[in-house]
Design a protein around this motif. Structure first.
Motif, PDB file in Angstrom:
ATOM      1  N   ARG A 338     -36.406  -0.573   0.045  1.00 38.00           N
ATOM      2  CA  ARG A 338     -35.028  -0.896   0.445  1.00 38.00           C
ATOM      3  C   ARG A 338     -34.773  -0.485   1.896  1.00 38.00           C
ATOM      4  NH1 ARG A 338     -31.450   1.025  -4.846  1.00 38.00           N
ATOM      5  NH2 ARG A 338     -32.469  -0.335  -6.349  1.00 38.00           N
ATOM      6  N   GLN A 393     -35.810 -12.026  -2.006  1.00 36.26           N
ATOM      7  CA  GLN A 393     -34.921 -11.190  -1.205  1.00 36.26           C
ATOM      8  C   GLN A 393     -33.492 -11.707  -1.242  1.00 36.26           C
ATOM      9  OE1 GLN A 393     -35.668  -8.276   0.261  1.00 36.26           O
ATOM     10  NE2 GLN A 393     -37.728  -8.435  -0.612  1.00 36.26           N
ATOM     11  N   LEU A 396     -31.970 -10.600  -4.440  1.00 41.40           N
ATOM     12  CA  LEU A 396     -31.631  -9.183  -4.330  1.00 41.40           C
ATOM     13  C   LEU A 396     -30.347  -8.990  -3.530  1.00 41.40           C
ATOM     14  CD1 LEU A 396     -32.303  -6.169  -4.653  1.00 41.40           C
ATOM     15  CD2 LEU A 396     -33.742  -6.359  -2.599  1.00 41.40           C
ATOM     16  N   ALA A 397     -30.185  -9.758  -2.434  1.00 36.74           N
ATOM     17  CA  ALA A 397     -28.978  -9.648  -1.619  1.00 36.74           C
ATOM     18  C   ALA A 397     -27.743 -10.049  -2.418  1.00 36.74           C
ATOM     19  CB  ALA A 397     -29.111 -10.524  -0.368  1.00 36.74           C
ATOM     20  N   ASN A 400     -26.891  -7.341  -4.865  1.00 34.05           N
ATOM     21  CA  ASN A 400     -26.290  -6.197  -4.178  1.00 34.05           C
ATOM     22  C   ASN A 400     -24.824  -6.459  -3.842  1.00 34.05           C
ATOM     23  OD1 ASN A 400     -28.364  -4.269  -4.079  1.00 34.05           O
ATOM     24  ND2 ASN A 400     -29.346  -5.289  -2.365  1.00 34.05           N
ATOM     25  N   THR A 403     -22.777  -6.448  -7.063  1.00 36.36           N
ATOM     26  CA  THR A 403     -22.618  -5.083  -7.574  1.00 36.36           C
ATOM     27  C   THR A 403     -21.593  -4.310  -6.757  1.00 36.36           C
ATOM     28  OG1 THR A 403     -24.924  -5.111  -8.323  1.00 36.36           O
ATOM     29  CG2 THR A 403     -23.860  -2.968  -8.149  1.00 36.36           C
ATOM     30  N   ASN A 404     -21.657  -4.457  -5.449  1.00 32.55           N
ATOM     31  CA  ASN A 404     -20.649  -3.804  -4.596  1.00 32.55           C
ATOM     32  C   ASN A 404     -19.251  -4.292  -4.950  1.00 32.55           C
ATOM     33  OD1 ASN A 404     -22.334  -2.177  -3.196  1.00 32.55           O
ATOM     34  ND2 ASN A 404     -22.209  -3.259  -1.250  1.00 32.55           N
ATOM     35  N   THR A 463     -21.823   5.481   2.051  1.00 35.76           N
ATOM     36  CA  THR A 463     -21.234   5.020   0.803  1.00 35.76           C
ATOM     37  C   THR A 463     -19.941   5.771   0.549  1.00 35.76           C
ATOM     38  OG1 THR A 463     -21.556   4.770  -1.581  1.00 35.76           O
ATOM     39  CG2 THR A 463     -22.598   6.683  -0.553  1.00 35.76           C
ATOM     40  N   GLY A 470     -24.551   5.917  -5.928  1.00 42.31           N
ATOM     41  CA  GLY A 470     -25.051   4.850  -5.056  1.00 42.31           C
ATOM     42  C   GLY A 470     -25.836   5.425  -3.897  1.00 42.31           C
ATOM     43  N   GLY A 474     -27.156  -0.868  -0.227  1.00 40.54           N
ATOM     44  CA  GLY A 474     -26.947  -2.240  -0.680  1.00 40.54           C
ATOM     45  C   GLY A 474     -26.625  -3.191   0.451  1.00 40.54           C
ATOM     46  N   ILE A 477     -29.420  -3.542   3.107  1.00 42.80           N
ATOM     47  CA  ILE A 477     -30.498  -4.474   2.757  1.00 42.80           C
ATOM     48  C   ILE A 477     -30.089  -5.908   3.091  1.00 42.80           C
ATOM     49  CG2 ILE A 477     -31.757  -5.452   0.803  1.00 42.80           C
ATOM     50  CD1 ILE A 477     -31.684  -2.663  -0.469  1.00 42.80           C
ATOM     51  N   VAL A 478     -28.867  -6.268   2.730  1.00 44.75           N
ATOM     52  CA  VAL A 478     -28.381  -7.620   3.012  1.00 44.75           C
ATOM     53  C   VAL A 478     -28.339  -7.858   4.520  1.00 44.75           C
ATOM     54  CG1 VAL A 478     -26.523  -9.264   2.639  1.00 44.75           C
ATOM     55  CG2 VAL A 478     -27.033  -7.568   0.885  1.00 44.75           C
TER      56      VAL A 478
END
Length: 649
Positions: A338, A393, A396-397, A400, A403-404, A463, A470, A474, A477-478
């Motif tokens: 990550r 990827q 995954l973005a 993320n 989830t946020n 965060t 967390g 997240g 990564i994006v």
């Protein structure tokens, strides 16, 4: 009798204007006859230019110009333009009486009689040397921005009585503020101030300050007749008669709206530059830390697997401790991946992706991941370009971001996925280069973010969640994914009104059939990890711990192992002994792994070479023909690699 009264009123008005002109000491205000000879001289003119009235009256005003400007005929051109169009305004170098020069802002207005006859010229000169030097310094230091502060060309010049009522009004005041003289004379000047300033007593305070200190100057929002606001530079000077009695105040207002806007644009650009530099530095730091962690995790993972072979199989407690340590090591490896994603150093396999189909395939996963309190909605146009991205990827973005969004709605809410085609032009590029993009937006109905949180949201490890809830990676990564693929992550949020996260990715036109991209095949576990291999292996790594740990794993797998702590040492060993396999680290100080492999291929073209790296692949540096073993690797991955080299895998 009426004629006498009118004459008296005119005299009074003329006297007031004379007092006004004499009260203004920062400007040279004087008259020229039609030929350009000085016919009146104010105290401000004497202070600015150095001439007493008896020295200059009757002299031609061209003496204030430099020799070069006089030779070029600039004084005559100035008077000619003023006579032709009614006004001349410019800036340039002018001369004091002692021959020294200063940068002047000059305004010349033609004065004509009622029948149009040219009577002369009114001339206002202001010393702007200090401001000019500042502007030149700003232009040199900020090449990408030109602060155009010379756009202020007119002045509102008028008088107030002792209570603050307007008693005179010039054409500059009419142009800037919008009032005709008959509309404003007699009214209190607080009408030029905003409601909040009037309620705060700012107009009276400015008069009190001018009276107490002899001068008042500030920059403040002012009101025009039509209610619009503009930024003004305001100067107020008290005016006294010969006995010291306060007659009123001379007030000069200058429109500096353009200057303020230029300053704001400069500040915004500086903020964006600082943020960009900060994120780049964080990315470099994060990538380096992840690389070092991967080296450590390689040693730990290999050591744990070697240790496992010595542990008693019947001791469940010891086995449990070992499994816990191994799982923690694998989670550490996931964390470094990550971090590498944020640092934009993971290997990607971009391909054309249709977002509606991708979201449809992910719908079940999203529903189960986000829970029953979150309502999902998708809004996609019928015609939507594909995006060029790595599918894993990108998934995954999206997860993320979703989830946020869910975490921002602890009581439940809705998340909307939408997309649109967008074109970025050269002038609107900002974080994006000009071209065609697809913007994928994830919008929640959550609590939103304040300005400070929004500014730091994409920083790694930042965060707002409770400890243990967390990692703060997240959005990082994006951000890294988008930038690595030529796009950007843009965030918009307002406290109490939710957040929208936009992933901008390069667009490609959809095709009827897209070729399946070549994806690297993961190394599979061997069915028999205990079969000795007997290969002669040279291991090269500048990290002593990694070198020792890898050598121990190879020896445990039945290999004959030689170690080299540098590329040059490895070349020496290769000249002395034959080897079946070279395993080398990429990042080494004297010669990197790829350069070593290139040298080895010249000496022993048949030797199998494998590159290990704490980064997850660098396509711009590493040739596809070189097998790679990403760190951290375990015993099974290493064993599978060795079997392939021997030809039995």
């Amino acid at each position: 009798m009426p004629d006498t009264t009118a004459s008296t009123a005119q005299l009074v008005e003329d006297a007031r204007y004379r007092l006004l002109v004499e009260a203004v000491t920062d400007y040279a205000i004087y008259m020229l006859d039609p030929d350009g000879r000085v016919s009146s001289w104010s105290s401000g003119a004497q202070r600015l230019k150095g001439y007493a009235a008896d020295e200059i009256l009757g002299e031609h005003f061209s003496r204030f110009y430099t020799p070069a400007d006089r030779e070029a005929g600039l004084p005559e051109l100035a008077l000619g333009e003023a006579a032709r169009v009614g006004r001349y305004e410019s800036e340039g170098w002018r001369l004091h009486r002692d021959g020294s020069s200063f940068w002047a802002h000059v305004v010349i207005d033609a004065i004509r009689s009622a029948d149009g006859e040219l009577l002369g010229f009114a001339k206002i000169t202001r010393d702007r040397t200090e401001q000019h030097e500042t502007e030149q310094a700003l232009r040199r230091s900020e090449q990408q921005f030109r602060l155009l502060v010379n756009g202020v060309t007119d002045y509102a010049l008028y008088m107030l009585d002792a209570e603050g009522h307007v008693t005179s009004w010039n054409s500059g005041a009419e142009r800037i503020k919008g009032y005709h003289p008959e509309e404003i004379i007699g009214r209190h000047f607080d009408g030029f101030y905003c409601d909040e300033d009037r309620q705060g007593g700012v107009p009276q305070a400015s008069l009190d300050t001018a009276l107490a200190e002899g001068r008042y100057e500030e920059e403040r929002l002012q009101m025009r007749k039509d209610g619009s606001r503009f930024w003004a530079n305001i100067v107020i000077d008290p005016v006294f008669d010969d006995t010291g009695k306060l007659l009123g105040f001379a007030k000069i207002t200058r429109d500096i709206t353009d200057k303020r806007r230029a300053q704001e644009e400069l500040e915004r650009a500086r903020d964006e530059l600082i943020q960009s530099q900060k994120m780049e530095s964080l990315g470099q730091l994060t990538g380096g830390v992840a690389h070092d962690f991967n080296n450590l995790l390689t040693v730990i993972l290999g050591g744990l697997q070697l240790l496992e072979r010595q542990l008693p199989r019947d001791n469940e407690k010891v086995q449990g401790i070992w499994r816990n340590a191994l799982e923690a090591t694998r989670r550490g490896a996931q964390l470094t991946q990550r971090m590498l994603a944020f640092a934009r150093k993971q290997r990607l396999f971009p391909q054309p992706i249709q977002l509606p189909a991708l979201l449809q395939d992910m719908s079940e996963l999203l529903v189960s991941s986000l829970g029953p309190t979150i309502a999902l909605e998708t809004r996609f146009p019928l015609q939507l370009d594909c995006v060029m991205s790595d599918q894993n990827q990108l998934e995954l973005a999206i997860i993320n971001l979703a989830t946020n969004a869910r975490d921002a709605m602890p009581g439940g809410g809705s998340i909307t996925f939408s997309a649109r085609n967008a074109q970025v032009g050269p002038r609107q590029s900002g974080k994006l280069t000009a071209g065609d993009y697809v913007c994928l937006a994830v919008t929640d109905s959550g609590q939103g973010m304040d300005e400070e949180t929004l500014r730091r949201a994409a920083e790694p490890f930042f965060t707002t969640k409770a400890t243990g809830k967390g990692t703060g990676l997240g959005l990082s990564i994006v951000h890294g994914l988008a930038q690595q693929q030529g796009g950007a992550l843009l965030l918009r949020s307002t406290p109490g009104m939710g957040t929208t996260a936009e992933i901008w990715l390069p667009a490609v036109k959809p095709k009827a059939e897209s070729p399946v991209p070549e994806v690297a095949t993961p190394i599979e576990m061997s069915a028999d990890p205990d079969e000795p291999l007997g290969l002669r292996v040279l291991v090269v790594d500048d990290d002593a711990l990694v070198l020792m740990g890898t050598s121990a794993l190879l020896a445990d797998l039945g290999c004959q192992v030689s170690r080299a702590e540098s590329a040059r040492t490895a070349l020496g060993l290769l000249e002395q002994s034959p080897f079946d396999l070279l395993i080398t680290d990429f990042a080494m100080p004297d010669m990197d792994g790829m350069q070593l492999i290139q040298q080895v291929r010249l000496l022993q073209p048949a030797l199998t070479c494998v590159l290990t790296t704490g980064y997850a692949g660098r396509p711009d540096i590493l040739a596809d023909s070189v097998p790679r073993l990403p760190k951290p690797f375990d015993r099974e991955q290493l064993y599978s690699l060795l079997r392939r080299v021997r030809g039995t895998g």
